[in-house]
Scaffold this active site. Sequence first.
Site, PDB file in Angstrom:
ATOM      1  N   HIS A 109      74.337   4.152  62.618  1.00  0.00           N
ATOM      2  CA  HIS A 109      73.310   3.686  63.545  1.00  0.00           C
ATOM      3  C   HIS A 109      71.912   3.911  63.000  1.00  0.00           C
ATOM      4  O   HIS A 109      70.929   3.857  63.740  1.00  0.00           O
ATOM      5  CB  HIS A 109      73.498   4.330  64.926  1.00  0.00           C
ATOM      6  CG  HIS A 109      74.476   3.579  65.756  1.00  0.00           C
ATOM      7  ND1 HIS A 109      75.732   4.033  66.028  1.00  0.00           N
ATOM      8  CD2 HIS A 109      74.373   2.371  66.344  1.00  0.00           C
ATOM      9  CE1 HIS A 109      76.366   3.130  66.760  1.00  0.00           C
ATOM     10  NE2 HIS A 109      75.565   2.115  66.974  1.00  0.00           N
ATOM     11  N   ASP A 177      69.439   9.178  74.342  1.00  0.00           N
ATOM     12  CA  ASP A 177      69.584   8.174  75.402  1.00  0.00           C
ATOM     13  C   ASP A 177      70.902   7.410  75.284  1.00  0.00           C
ATOM     14  O   ASP A 177      71.427   6.909  76.266  1.00  0.00           O
ATOM     15  CB  ASP A 177      68.451   7.139  75.308  1.00  0.00           C
ATOM     16  CG  ASP A 177      67.128   7.739  75.710  1.00  0.00           C
ATOM     17  OD1 ASP A 177      67.126   8.672  76.531  1.00  0.00           O
ATOM     18  OD2 ASP A 177      66.092   7.289  75.185  1.00  0.00           O
ATOM     19  N   GLU A 293      60.923  10.728  80.843  1.00  0.00           N
ATOM     20  CA  GLU A 293      60.567   9.775  79.775  1.00  0.00           C
ATOM     21  C   GLU A 293      59.491   8.846  80.312  1.00  0.00           C
ATOM     22  O   GLU A 293      59.057   8.957  81.469  1.00  0.00           O
ATOM     23  CB  GLU A 293      61.787   8.963  79.316  1.00  0.00           C
ATOM     24  CG  GLU A 293      62.771   9.779  78.495  1.00  0.00           C
ATOM     25  CD  GLU A 293      63.749   8.947  77.689  1.00  0.00           C
ATOM     26  OE1 GLU A 293      63.657   7.699  77.706  1.00  0.00           O
ATOM     27  OE2 GLU A 293      64.624   9.553  77.028  1.00  0.00           O
TER      28      GLU A 293
HETATM   29  P1  FAD Z   1      74.321   7.616  60.493  1.00  0.00           P
HETATM   30  O1  FAD Z   1      73.399   6.496  60.664  1.00  0.00           O
HETATM   31  O2  FAD Z   1      75.697   7.280  60.095  1.00  0.00           O
HETATM   32  O3  FAD Z   1      73.701   8.701  59.505  1.00  0.00           O
HETATM   33  C1  FAD Z   1      72.373   9.117  59.613  1.00  0.00           C
HETATM   34  C2  FAD Z   1      72.030  10.104  58.494  1.00  0.00           C
HETATM   35  O4  FAD Z   1      72.733  11.305  58.701  1.00  0.00           O
HETATM   36  C3  FAD Z   1      72.416   9.626  57.104  1.00  0.00           C
HETATM   37  O5  FAD Z   1      71.507  10.125  56.171  1.00  0.00           O
HETATM   38  C4  FAD Z   1      73.777  10.246  56.909  1.00  0.00           C
HETATM   39  O6  FAD Z   1      74.082  10.407  55.537  1.00  0.00           O
HETATM   40  C5  FAD Z   1      73.622  11.563  57.631  1.00  0.00           C
HETATM   41  N1  FAD Z   1      74.852  12.042  58.230  1.00  0.00           N
HETATM   42  C6  FAD Z   1      75.716  11.376  59.022  1.00  0.00           C
HETATM   43  N2  FAD Z   1      76.710  12.187  59.402  1.00  0.00           N
HETATM   44  C7  FAD Z   1      76.463  13.381  58.843  1.00  0.00           C
HETATM   45  C8  FAD Z   1      77.137  14.630  58.851  1.00  0.00           C
HETATM   46  N3  FAD Z   1      78.278  14.823  59.515  1.00  0.00           N
HETATM   47  N4  FAD Z   1      76.590  15.652  58.154  1.00  0.00           N
HETATM   48  C9  FAD Z   1      75.440  15.494  57.468  1.00  0.00           C
HETATM   49  N5  FAD Z   1      74.775  14.336  57.404  1.00  0.00           N
HETATM   50  C10 FAD Z   1      75.281  13.298  58.099  1.00  0.00           C
HETATM   51  N6  FAD Z   1      68.118   9.071  68.303  1.00  0.00           N
HETATM   52  C11 FAD Z   1      67.627   9.991  69.152  1.00  0.00           C
HETATM   53  O7  FAD Z   1      67.249  11.083  68.722  1.00  0.00           O
HETATM   54  N7  FAD Z   1      67.532   9.732  70.486  1.00  0.00           N
HETATM   55  C12 FAD Z   1      67.970   8.570  71.030  1.00  0.00           C
HETATM   56  O8  FAD Z   1      67.881   8.395  72.226  1.00  0.00           O
HETATM   57  C13 FAD Z   1      68.513   7.594  70.158  1.00  0.00           C
HETATM   58  N8  FAD Z   1      68.970   6.434  70.641  1.00  0.00           N
HETATM   59  C14 FAD Z   1      69.496   5.522  69.789  1.00  0.00           C
HETATM   60  C15 FAD Z   1      69.999   4.321  70.298  1.00  0.00           C
HETATM   61  C16 FAD Z   1      70.551   3.383  69.473  1.00  0.00           C
HETATM   62  C17 FAD Z   1      71.073   2.101  70.041  1.00  0.00           C
HETATM   63  C18 FAD Z   1      70.600   3.634  68.073  1.00  0.00           C
HETATM   64  C19 FAD Z   1      71.166   2.613  67.157  1.00  0.00           C
HETATM   65  C20 FAD Z   1      70.091   4.804  67.549  1.00  0.00           C
HETATM   66  C21 FAD Z   1      69.550   5.763  68.398  1.00  0.00           C
HETATM   67  N9  FAD Z   1      69.044   6.966  67.906  1.00  0.00           N
HETATM   68  C22 FAD Z   1      68.552   7.892  68.773  1.00  0.00           C
HETATM   69  C23 FAD Z   1      68.990   7.230  66.476  1.00  0.00           C
HETATM   70  C24 FAD Z   1      70.173   8.043  66.006  1.00  0.00           C
HETATM   71  O9  FAD Z   1      70.057   9.390  66.402  1.00  0.00           O
HETATM   72  C25 FAD Z   1      70.223   8.030  64.478  1.00  0.00           C
HETATM   73  O10 FAD Z   1      70.311   6.716  64.036  1.00  0.00           O
HETATM   74  C26 FAD Z   1      71.415   8.808  63.971  1.00  0.00           C
HETATM   75  O11 FAD Z   1      71.334   8.914  62.592  1.00  0.00           O
HETATM   76  C27 FAD Z   1      72.633   8.043  64.342  1.00  0.00           C
HETATM   77  O12 FAD Z   1      73.791   8.749  64.110  1.00  0.00           O
HETATM   78  P2  FAD Z   1      74.943   8.101  63.262  1.00  0.00           P
HETATM   79  O13 FAD Z   1      76.090   8.901  63.655  1.00  0.00           O
HETATM   80  O14 FAD Z   1      75.112   6.665  63.406  1.00  0.00           O
HETATM   81  O15 FAD Z   1      74.364   8.471  61.823  1.00  0.00           O
END
Ligand code: FAD
Length: 535
Positions: A109, A177, A293
Amino acid sequence: MAVNVLIKTYAMFVFLISRLIFSLGKSKPWITTNIVPPTISPDKYNENGYNLRTDLEALKMASSDYGNMVTEIPTAVLDPSSINDIASLIKSSNNHSVPFHIAARGQGHSIRGQAMARNGVVVNMTAMKSQRNGTGIVVAGNRASGYNYADVGGEQLWIDVLHATLEHGLSPVSWTDYLYLTVGGTLSNAGISGTTFRYGPQISNVYELDVITGKGDFVTCSAHKNSELFHAVLGGLGQFGIIVRARIALEPAPKRVKWVRMLYTDFSEFARDQERLIKINDRKDKNALDYLEGSLLMNQGPPDNWRSSFFPPSDHPRIISKVTQNKIVYCLEIAKFYDDGSIHTVDEVLKVLTKGLRYEPGFMFEKDVSYVDFLDRVRGGELKLQSQGLWEVPHPWLNLFIPKTRVEEFNNGVLRDIVLKRNITTGPVLLYPMNRNKWDDKMSAVIPDEDVFYTVGFLHSGGFDDWESFDEQNKEILQFCEDAGIEVKQYLAYHKTQEEWTKHFGPKWTTFNQRKLMFDPKKILSPGQKIFTRQ
Ligand code: FAD
């Protein structure tokens, strides 16, 4: 032998075809002069029993993300069957003559390829879910002492953590969120929302972590044990290790939520009321709000958006008319959680808290919803967008932290000037304050140097052909802040060079750099962040 050659040829064929397909499929062709062979051979690792995949489906998944603007193709994707697989892969890279990059991928994400690894290996954390045999989320603790926690795999989704903990009458206190994000992914950033002003970001609510470091070592860490690694990893953008378990703080779960939105036409009053409300923020204070918020309503059609539908349809016309008159209407959003014990007092608490707030008379709206429906409020909008094919579009988001003393200037120079003039903003714009003392400065996350700071989120959705115009706006906003000397910090930051990252981290850069040398000296992990590697 012949079979091996055949498999190798097939793998290479798949790899090249996939590159071609991606080049053709994107509005901006994937261009590279780097046709060197991949630095690892998937076959070699498969012989060792790892589930390293090179099929088109795996490569496609690992080279795309929610942002839909960046494509970086890995050589292979690891579907780990155990934590050991992840450790061995990282060790293999360390022992390789030319170490290869490795990126954990949660849900992908990210917006700009942060979980990608060009020519390296992406660890598909989701695959760990099926390997946990029911131990992915374990709730434990002691009700009497109040020390309750969930031991959660880094690959687990927050929505699943919510449901699993509720079965025990418990719940985490700090949320994002949107709940379909992985625990490892949000803890690598910070994890923020309306609960942050009171409980701090999600990284402030972790007791302990199991991490596979960039050297391939399995280390359990906390604020008291291996604390350097613990603080490095929280908000560490995946640079120091892969989180395989997090011990998340839990408290007794509420049952329902009084959810209120108030509309303002005057920014100063909106900001003053927000700041007044977040001053009451003690974790134990029953008279404090649980969530705060703010967002902007602009001329974008109906006042609801995909993040939640809230306003009664019968009120839409008068809200739209307010927006038309004022160009921007500011929406203050608060919530007070309650349960059987507080059902008779919650209204009074809210009445006291909202007394004297200077919202537009007649523009307060209330709802009473279940705790789960409140926390999972974004999901409905997501499913709707998915059904319309509008979820997988480019998302040129910009998220910033702004020092409180400059937020008025930001409103005048950015929101009321750049944004209104360009008139292209689509999607939610969030704006709300939080308290610095709820963050731990020893952790890697970076925030402004003021007691109160705002987060602003431009959550744009663009088309494949026009997303660059949002990026132009993002650049103009950043340039405005630079010229005005407003020391904003990007959240979910995107910087292209190490110089920019050095500036981003400011006084924390030296520590960040030293920790990298300590825990990932060969600079293997999360290259997509572009902090130590230019992909
Ligand atoms: P990824 O996109 O898969 O990874 C993000 C980063 O973390 C990369 O660098 C990856 O290598 C690293 N990573 C992933 N897993 C691990 C692990 N287990 N150990 C170490 N490193 C790791 N953020 C907020 O704070 N608040 C919000 O309300 C919020 N709302 C969102 C809503 C939407 C629709 C979206 C798309 C994103 C939102 N986000 C929000 C952002 C979100 O927190 C970040 O995009 C986060 O990185 C998403 O987690 P992911 O699991 O998809 O991580």
